[in-house]
Design a protein around this motif. Sequence first.
Motif, PDB file in Angstrom:
ATOM      1  N   LYS A 113       0.848  -1.064  -0.068  1.00 49.91           N
ATOM      2  CA  LYS A 113      -0.084  -0.071   0.088  1.00 49.91           C
ATOM      3  C   LYS A 113       0.970   0.964  -0.148  1.00 49.91           C
ATOM      4  N   LEU A 114       1.026   2.030  -1.203  1.00 52.48           N
ATOM      5  CA  LEU A 114       1.762   2.909  -1.510  1.00 52.48           C
ATOM      6  C   LEU A 114       1.079   4.289  -0.986  1.00 52.48           C
ATOM      7  N   ASP A 115       1.966   5.082  -0.444  1.00 53.49           N
ATOM      8  CA  ASP A 115       1.299   6.528   0.009  1.00 53.49           C
ATOM      9  C   ASP A 115       1.252   7.463  -1.279  1.00 53.49           C
ATOM     10  N   PRO A 116       0.271   7.868  -1.813  1.00 54.62           N
ATOM     11  CA  PRO A 116      -0.008   8.600  -3.099  1.00 54.62           C
ATOM     12  C   PRO A 116       0.916   9.949  -2.824  1.00 54.62           C
ATOM     13  N   TYR A 117       0.978  10.232  -1.759  1.00 52.57           N
ATOM     14  CA  TYR A 117       1.412  11.735  -1.583  1.00 52.57           C
ATOM     15  C   TYR A 117       2.995  11.449  -1.842  1.00 52.57           C
ATOM     16  N   LYS A 118       3.288  10.348  -1.135  1.00 54.62           N
ATOM     17  CA  LYS A 118       5.194  10.134  -1.235  1.00 54.62           C
ATOM     18  C   LYS A 118       5.160   9.918  -2.785  1.00 54.62           C
ATOM     19  N   VAL A 119       4.182   9.284  -3.323  1.00 53.37           N
ATOM     20  CA  VAL A 119       4.728   8.689  -4.740  1.00 53.37           C
ATOM     21  C   VAL A 119       4.930   9.816  -5.754  1.00 53.37           C
ATOM     22  N   LEU A 120       3.999  10.787  -5.548  1.00 53.58           N
ATOM     23  CA  LEU A 120       4.192  12.366  -6.286  1.00 53.58           C
ATOM     24  C   LEU A 120       4.926  13.174  -5.796  1.00 53.58           C
ATOM     25  N   GLY A 121       5.730  12.770  -4.637  1.00 52.84           N
ATOM     26  CA  GLY A 121       6.629  13.846  -3.684  1.00 52.84           C
ATOM     27  C   GLY A 121       6.029  15.117  -3.342  1.00 52.84           C
TER      28      GLY A 121
END
Length: 571
Positions: free
Chosen positions: A24-32
């Motif tokens: 489960k990836l954090d979308p905020y971290k994925v997009l920086g």
Amino acid sequence: MPMHLRLPVFLLASLIFFAVEAKKLDPYKVLGIEKNASQREIQKAFHKLSLQYHPDKNKNKGAQEKFADINNAYEILSDEEKRKNYDLYGDEKGNPGFEAGSPGDRGGYTFFTSGGQGNSGFQFRPDDWQSMGGHGQSGAFSFSFGNPSGKSSFGFGLNDVFSNFFGGNPNAGGHFGGFDSSTKSKPGSMGSKSIQAVNSQVFKKEITDQGITWLLFSYTPTLKGNQYYESIVEEVASSLQGALKVGSINCEKEQSFCKDLGVYPRRAPRIFLYSYKTSDSGSLIEYNGDLVAKGLKIFCQDHLPKFSKRVDLDNFDFSHTVDGLPRVMLLSMKKDTPVIWRALSGLFYKRFVFYDARVRDVSDPMVKNLGVDALPAVVGWLPNGEKKVLKAGISVKDLKSAIHDLSVLLDGFERKCKKVASNQAKNPETESVDKKIPLLTGSNFDALCRERTPVCIIGVFRSPRAREKLESILLMVSQKSLTRRQNTASSSRDSISYALLDATKQPAFLNAFDKSGFKSLDKFLVAYKPRKGKFAAFVSETTAEEVEKFISSILNGDVQFSKTRQKPMLK
């Protein structure tokens, strides 16, 4: 539970927890980006990363997976409802996951009760963590395997865990708390409310030759990068809102339409503009530049309608009409025709004749002559030739509102023009009453008898009765097409301007032509050629027939002109 199963089950639960956390990836971290990022910031981050990791451009190992993660993250954060669910529950679907901390979830841990005989169950409380797995502790931790499907009641696939951690079936899929490890972006969903779905009926009714520019992209749901294309198109359409419309064509549903139109996508979606740049009829032009918002926006601006004619005020014939349509002109200091005016020229195509002129500032004599005291300004002419300053000092907050406000303005002016035209049609004999021959003054002399005007016919009077008669005659003659002998394509309206002069207030003006100033005459005509500095006077009986002959003779070159004594000046 037998003692020999306690440790493996505890280990299994730990592995489950970490497996889910890993997937489960954090979308905020994925997009920086930060959690309080605006939609604009989310969009910009998505565009940058999508361009960097797009499989067609990035062949490095892991780029395709990274690209899928970026699309998934954007799919969550670009949707207000999904983003809200994720922020509250850690899951875009609104289902609390294993680590969710919503009220009533036992302090941050999901609490599952037993599903009964034959169903797997899971119980876990924070206060049981230290003693988890102790013999005889009621429900502190239990795990059963009664479900024939091999999957637990809370949606966790055991095969997946064993596949990942114990070398089980590599093709088995697993999900936990609404998260599917095999989930990729959903290309072609085209969920944006601002993008209209276009089919053959919509294209024929709303797009073809309607004067409106459309930004279109064609796709099939299985193509990679659909979301990225959609976001780029949506961003550009938003920045040019009001100047164009945007639509998408699903070529899986509209195969024959796409093929007939020549827009069927190949390995990626395609972007087109339905443009009027090159002709009065619209045509599709494909965008083949870099897939970035800035490049596409420039392309769209460059291909907006060009129905507005840029003119030089010094050479513009204010009396000239085109197909009986009302005329409007934009005065601005812009080097090129502004985007707003180009868009309006398309929206009101075949309803108005559009002009635009670049001026220095409001001190420009031609601007003053038009009665404009602030820029930018829109000036219009009614069918009877009457000039109206529609709006001066136009303020532009954003493109959409500016186009809307000016559209309302033009709609109102169009209604007024139709009313004037209707009155003229009903009462043709009163047409000359509505229209006026302008009175020469110091402020309008350059506009009416400027240097590039071939001939300026000036009706000179010294009494109200003489003025009334001259104006009536000149109005009647000015409506006729008096052609030159050698150039029958040129009419008197293109070659001659008409004006009146009050001799009692402008004696010095007449002295420039004749030393006596024609003081013995109550009314007469002066034909003045500003460019050559020459004149001819008509002092015979001023009847409509004689005046018409005089003007026709001027056009045919049968009247001899004399040099002026000096350049005529007006107060």
